[in-house]
Design a protein around this motif. Structure first.
Motif, PDB file in Angstrom:
ATOM      1  N   HIS A 270      -2.045  12.202  10.526  1.00  0.00           N
ATOM      2  CA  HIS A 270      -1.464  13.423  11.105  1.00  0.00           C
ATOM      3  C   HIS A 270      -2.552  14.472  11.349  1.00  0.00           C
ATOM      4  CE1 HIS A 270       1.432  16.578  11.916  1.00  0.00           C
ATOM      5  NE2 HIS A 270       0.845  17.323  10.997  1.00  0.00           N
ATOM      6  N   GLN A 271      -3.500  14.577  10.420  1.00  0.00           N
ATOM      7  CA  GLN A 271      -4.590  15.554  10.574  1.00  0.00           C
ATOM      8  C   GLN A 271      -5.464  15.233  11.785  1.00  0.00           C
ATOM      9  OE1 GLN A 271      -5.178  18.426   9.074  1.00  0.00           O
ATOM     10  NE2 GLN A 271      -3.395  18.166   7.778  1.00  0.00           N
ATOM     11  N   MET A 272      -5.610  13.956  12.105  1.00  0.00           N
ATOM     12  CA  MET A 272      -6.476  13.549  13.216  1.00  0.00           C
ATOM     13  C   MET A 272      -5.668  13.126  14.447  1.00  0.00           C
ATOM     14  SD  MET A 272      -9.304  14.250  11.868  1.00  0.00           S
ATOM     15  CE  MET A 272     -10.569  13.589  12.932  1.00  0.00           C
ATOM     16  N   ASP A 273      -4.413  13.528  14.499  1.00  0.00           N
ATOM     17  CA  ASP A 273      -3.525  13.200  15.614  1.00  0.00           C
ATOM     18  C   ASP A 273      -4.073  13.795  16.918  1.00  0.00           C
ATOM     19  OD1 ASP A 273      -1.392  12.599  17.243  1.00  0.00           O
ATOM     20  OD2 ASP A 273      -0.020  14.034  16.323  1.00  0.00           O
TER      21      ASP A 273
ATOM     22  N   VAL B  51       0.844  -1.195   0.000  1.00  0.00           N
ATOM     23  CA  VAL B  51       0.000   0.000   0.000  1.00  0.00           C
ATOM     24  C   VAL B  51       0.878   1.244   0.000  1.00  0.00           C
ATOM     25  CG1 VAL B  51      -1.706   1.297   1.340  1.00  0.00           C
ATOM     26  CG2 VAL B  51      -1.856  -1.191   1.219  1.00  0.00           C
ATOM     27  N   LYS B  52       0.499   2.230  -0.817  1.00  0.00           N
ATOM     28  CA  LYS B  52       1.165   3.536  -0.769  1.00  0.00           C
ATOM     29  C   LYS B  52       0.560   4.286   0.420  1.00  0.00           C
ATOM     30  CE  LYS B  52       1.637   3.500  -5.724  1.00  0.00           C
ATOM     31  NZ  LYS B  52       0.687   3.489  -6.799  1.00  0.00           N
ATOM     32  N   THR B  53       1.319   4.366   1.499  1.00  0.00           N
ATOM     33  CA  THR B  53       0.754   4.868   2.761  1.00  0.00           C
ATOM     34  C   THR B  53       0.924   6.372   2.976  1.00  0.00           C
ATOM     35  OG1 THR B  53       2.792   4.324   3.925  1.00  0.00           O
ATOM     36  CG2 THR B  53       1.047   2.650   3.932  1.00  0.00           C
ATOM     37  N   ALA B  54       1.525   7.083   2.047  1.00  0.00           N
ATOM     38  CA  ALA B  54       1.772   8.520   2.256  1.00  0.00           C
ATOM     39  C   ALA B  54       0.474   9.283   2.523  1.00  0.00           C
ATOM     40  CB  ALA B  54       2.500   9.105   1.049  1.00  0.00           C
ATOM     41  N   LYS B  55      -0.583   8.994   1.735  1.00  0.00           N
ATOM     42  CA  LYS B  55      -1.867   9.681   1.940  1.00  0.00           C
ATOM     43  C   LYS B  55      -2.451   9.339   3.308  1.00  0.00           C
ATOM     44  CE  LYS B  55      -3.439   8.450  -2.360  1.00  0.00           C
ATOM     45  NZ  LYS B  55      -4.514   8.147  -3.303  1.00  0.00           N
ATOM     46  N   PHE B  56      -2.331   8.085   3.698  1.00  0.00           N
ATOM     47  CA  PHE B  56      -2.863   7.661   4.994  1.00  0.00           C
ATOM     48  C   PHE B  56      -2.102   8.334   6.127  1.00  0.00           C
ATOM     49  CE2 PHE B  56      -3.326   4.513   8.495  1.00  0.00           C
ATOM     50  CZ  PHE B  56      -4.699   4.637   8.650  1.00  0.00           C
TER      51      PHE B  56
ATOM     52  N   TYR C  61      -4.945  19.436  17.955  1.00  0.00           N
ATOM     53  CA  TYR C  61      -4.668  20.749  17.362  1.00  0.00           C
ATOM     54  C   TYR C  61      -4.847  20.746  15.837  1.00  0.00           C
ATOM     55  CZ  TYR C  61      -2.269  24.955  15.900  1.00  0.00           C
ATOM     56  OH  TYR C  61      -1.982  26.159  15.306  1.00  0.00           O
ATOM     57  N   ASN C  62      -4.278  19.760  15.143  1.00  0.00           N
ATOM     58  CA  ASN C  62      -4.370  19.726  13.678  1.00  0.00           C
ATOM     59  C   ASN C  62      -5.811  19.572  13.223  1.00  0.00           C
ATOM     60  OD1 ASN C  62      -1.570  19.884  13.549  1.00  0.00           O
ATOM     61  ND2 ASN C  62      -1.322  17.678  13.445  1.00  0.00           N
ATOM     62  N   TYR C  63      -6.564  18.713  13.895  1.00  0.00           N
ATOM     63  CA  TYR C  63      -7.979  18.537  13.552  1.00  0.00           C
ATOM     64  C   TYR C  63      -8.750  19.833  13.775  1.00  0.00           C
ATOM     65  CZ  TYR C  63     -12.856  17.758  14.721  1.00  0.00           C
ATOM     66  OH  TYR C  63     -14.212  17.886  14.829  1.00  0.00           O
ATOM     67  N   ARG C  64      -8.521  20.472  14.915  1.00  0.00           N
ATOM     68  CA  ARG C  64      -9.257  21.707  15.227  1.00  0.00           C
ATOM     69  C   ARG C  64      -8.946  22.806  14.210  1.00  0.00           C
ATOM     70  NH1 ARG C  64     -11.688  21.151  20.192  1.00  0.00           N
ATOM     71  NH2 ARG C  64     -10.855  19.494  21.522  1.00  0.00           N
ATOM     72  N   THR C  65      -7.702  22.859  13.744  1.00  0.00           N
ATOM     73  CA  THR C  65      -7.333  23.825  12.708  1.00  0.00           C
ATOM     74  C   THR C  65      -8.063  23.514  11.406  1.00  0.00           C
ATOM     75  OG1 THR C  65      -5.160  24.112  13.737  1.00  0.00           O
ATOM     76  CG2 THR C  65      -5.384  24.827  11.449  1.00  0.00           C
TER      77      THR C  65
END
Length: 130
Positions: free
Chosen positions: A67-70, A57-62, A76-80
């Protein structure tokens, strides 16, 4: 289709990549609750332990979506991203673009702590409705 159903690794890898694409689209349209559900499902042990499948699997997108939902720094990333999606929805032209679906359990947690942090009564004894 059940993710673990295909016998061949390359078919399972395609199913995983499909769900990664679905998760990415959820992020793009502001459906953070479904995004988190997909990420959580991918990180469950029956899926995450498929090392040979994940190797295909190309996991870069995942990784970006994770990271966005960390959860670090109180999501913080999700709230932004949520603030950005909310701002985008204010200028949207169609009703479909106006919809933003927050990560529900975090929303409930935030509402709970907002309620706990606010006084039930005002200094004059009246009920605090705000």
């Amino acid at each position: 289709m059940h993710l673990l159903q295909p016998v061949k690794k390359k078919h399972r890898a395609r199913v995983i990549e499909y769900f990664i694409d679905v998760a990415r689209e959820c992020f793009n349209i502001g459906n953070f609750n479904s995004l988190m559900a997909i990420i959580s499902g991918m990180n469950m042990s029956p899926v995450s332990r498929l090392k040979k499948t994940w190797a295909k699997v190309k996991t870069a997108k995942f990784d970006i979506l994770e990271h966005q939902m960390d959860p670090s720094s109180n999501f913080y990333n999700y709230r932004t991203a949520l603030r950005g999606a909310t701002q985008r929805s204010l200028t949207a032209h169609s009703n479909r673009e106006k919809i933003v679906i927050p990560f529900f359990s975090l929303l409930i947690k935030d509402i709970y702590f907002l309620n706990e942090g606010c006084a039930n009564r005002l200094p004059n004894g009246h009920i605090n409705f705000e």
